[in-house]
Write a protein that holds these residues in place. Structure first.
Motif, mmCIF file in Angstrom:
data_model
loop_
_atom_site.group_PDB
_atom_site.id
_atom_site.type_symbol
_atom_site.label_atom_id
_atom_site.label_comp_id
_atom_site.label_asym_id
_atom_site.label_seq_id
_atom_site.Cartn_x
_atom_site.Cartn_y
_atom_site.Cartn_z
ATOM 1 N N GLU A 33 67.914 80.602 61.319
ATOM 2 C CA GLU A 33 66.646 81.330 61.391
ATOM 3 C C GLU A 33 66.062 81.240 62.797
ATOM 4 O O GLU A 33 66.062 80.177 63.422
ATOM 5 C CB GLU A 33 65.665 80.773 60.361
ATOM 6 C CG GLU A 33 66.130 80.988 58.930
ATOM 7 C CD GLU A 33 65.173 80.381 57.929
ATOM 8 O OE1 GLU A 33 64.062 79.988 58.330
ATOM 9 O OE2 GLU A 33 65.546 80.294 56.745
ATOM 10 N N ILE A 34 65.528 82.368 63.276
ATOM 11 C CA ILE A 34 65.070 82.467 64.665
ATOM 12 C C ILE A 34 63.908 81.519 64.952
ATOM 13 O O ILE A 34 63.750 81.028 66.082
ATOM 14 C CB ILE A 34 64.675 83.935 64.987
ATOM 15 C CG1 ILE A 34 64.577 84.156 66.499
ATOM 16 C CG2 ILE A 34 63.388 84.322 64.293
ATOM 17 C CD1 ILE A 34 65.903 84.178 67.190
ATOM 18 N N HIS A 35 63.110 81.207 63.937
ATOM 19 C CA HIS A 35 61.945 80.356 64.201
ATOM 20 C C HIS A 35 62.359 78.935 64.600
ATOM 21 O O HIS A 35 61.606 78.228 65.268
ATOM 22 C CB HIS A 35 61.010 80.323 62.989
ATOM 23 C CG HIS A 35 61.468 79.438 61.874
ATOM 24 N ND1 HIS A 35 62.290 79.873 60.859
ATOM 25 C CD2 HIS A 35 61.220 78.120 61.602
ATOM 26 C CE1 HIS A 35 62.524 78.885 60.026
ATOM 27 N NE2 HIS A 35 61.895 77.806 60.447
ATOM 28 N N SER B 261 62.324 70.442 61.094
ATOM 29 C CA SER B 261 62.955 71.663 61.602
ATOM 30 C C SER B 261 64.012 71.341 62.650
ATOM 31 O O SER B 261 65.098 71.941 62.668
ATOM 32 C CB SER B 261 61.902 72.602 62.206
ATOM 33 O OG SER B 261 61.056 73.130 61.212
ATOM 34 N N GLU C 278 72.544 72.609 61.127
ATOM 35 C CA GLU C 278 73.147 73.945 61.065
ATOM 36 C C GLU C 278 74.090 74.190 62.239
ATOM 37 O O GLU C 278 75.101 74.889 62.094
ATOM 38 C CB GLU C 278 72.058 75.014 61.006
ATOM 39 C CG GLU C 278 71.209 74.936 59.741
ATOM 40 C CD GLU C 278 70.547 76.248 59.402
ATOM 41 O OE1 GLU C 278 71.023 77.307 59.858
ATOM 42 O OE2 GLU C 278 69.539 76.229 58.657
ATOM 43 N N GLU D 29 65.472 89.184 71.682
ATOM 44 C CA GLU D 29 64.756 89.597 70.474
ATOM 45 C C GLU D 29 63.482 90.362 70.842
ATOM 46 O O GLU D 29 63.180 91.421 70.278
ATOM 47 C CB GLU D 29 64.402 88.376 69.629
ATOM 48 C CG GLU D 29 63.649 88.744 68.356
ATOM 49 C CD GLU D 29 62.878 87.584 67.763
ATOM 50 O OE1 GLU D 29 62.682 87.577 66.542
ATOM 51 O OE2 GLU D 29 62.439 86.698 68.532
#
Length: 277
Positions: free
Chosen positions: A3-5, A36, A43, A76
């Protein structure tokens, strides 16, 4: 898919230097940010941080990941802007013009032909208009001479002629027509909406003084001085004047305006060109 965040939070940590500062900047709790960063490591399958008792620092893997993350976030942002710009252009007709006087009528025409579209206009110099039409900054352009370009489709849409308004007592008030050189050295009022005529008058009359109508500090002088206007302006202003109206005879004082688009856009704007045929 990561996820980009998570990359946004990593970059914030790299910029701020501490979890607490980054969490404050991101408006999240420090434990949430810590989780996070652990998730990002999981990941990616590599360690990004060196963890000490009360301190978290980026290791070499982390520093490299920050570089890629910053590049990814820039891409992005660029992607989003380009998509929004593309969508905006689908709903907007942008017009570039060498003169302001035609714009109100032209905008009214476009609004009636392309209901629901946003019409944007900009007055700019002719040397840039052709290039900006090719770059799709504008979809329609108004030139004051026929564009010599194979990739343009153009059509004459209006003509305009320059006049001088002289007081009845002016020594040249009896003339049937005047050249600009005959008027050089005198003081004139230039209307703000006269467009590119301003440059022509200043070039042909280098010794003259020009006053703009909106300059309130010279209001007292306006009654005493001559003025330039055009037939197009006079037809639409409908104001009576006690001045003597004399045409300017210079070849450049008579212009024909051309509306142009890219030939690839000809079908889209054919309703506009049909209006002027």
């Amino acid at each position: 898919m990561i996820e980009i965040h998570l990359f946004e939070q990593l970059v914030a940590f790299a910029s701020c230097g501490t979890l607490s500062a980054a969490a404050e900047q991101l408006h999240i709790s420090q434990p949430s940010l810590s989780r996070s960063m652990q998730r990002l490591e999981d990941e990616l399958g590599v360690k990004l941080f060196d963890r000490q008792k009360s301190r978290l620092t980026l290791n070499e893997n982390g520093a490299l990941t920050v570089q890629y993350a910053r590049s990814l976030l820039m891409q992005e942002e660029s992607m989003i802007e380009q998509i929004r710009d593309y969508d905006r252009k689908k709903r907007t007709i942008s017009v570039g013009s060498c003169t302001p006087v035609l714009i109100p009528d032209f905008v009214s025409l476009l609004s009636s032909l392309y209901e629901g579209m946003t019409i944007s206009t900009e007055v700019t110099g002719d040397p840039h208009l052709a290039e900006q039409l090719r770059e799709n900054k504008y979809q329609l352009v108004i030139f004051h001479e026929e564009p010599d370009a194979e990739d343009f489709y153009s059509l004459p849409i209006e003509s305009e002629h320059l006049y001088v308004l002289l007081p009845p007592v002016h020594p040249l008030a009896d003339a049937d027509g005047l050249y600009l050189k005959d008027l050089d050295g005198q003081t004139f009022l230039l209307y703000s909406q006269i467009g590119f005529w301003d440059g022509l008058c200043r070039r042909k009359m280098p010794s003259s003084r020009f006053l703009l109508q909106q300059e309130m500090d010279v209001l007292g002088e306006l009654v005493e001085n001559s003025a330039f206007t055009t037939d197009y302006v006079m037809k639409r202003s409908r104001q009576e004047t006690d001045r003597v109206i004399i045409p300017i005879l210079d070849e450049e004082a008579n212009v024909t305006y051309y509306c142009a688009c890219l030939k690839s856009e000809k079908a889209r704007f054919m309703p506009v060109f049909r209006h002027f045929r």
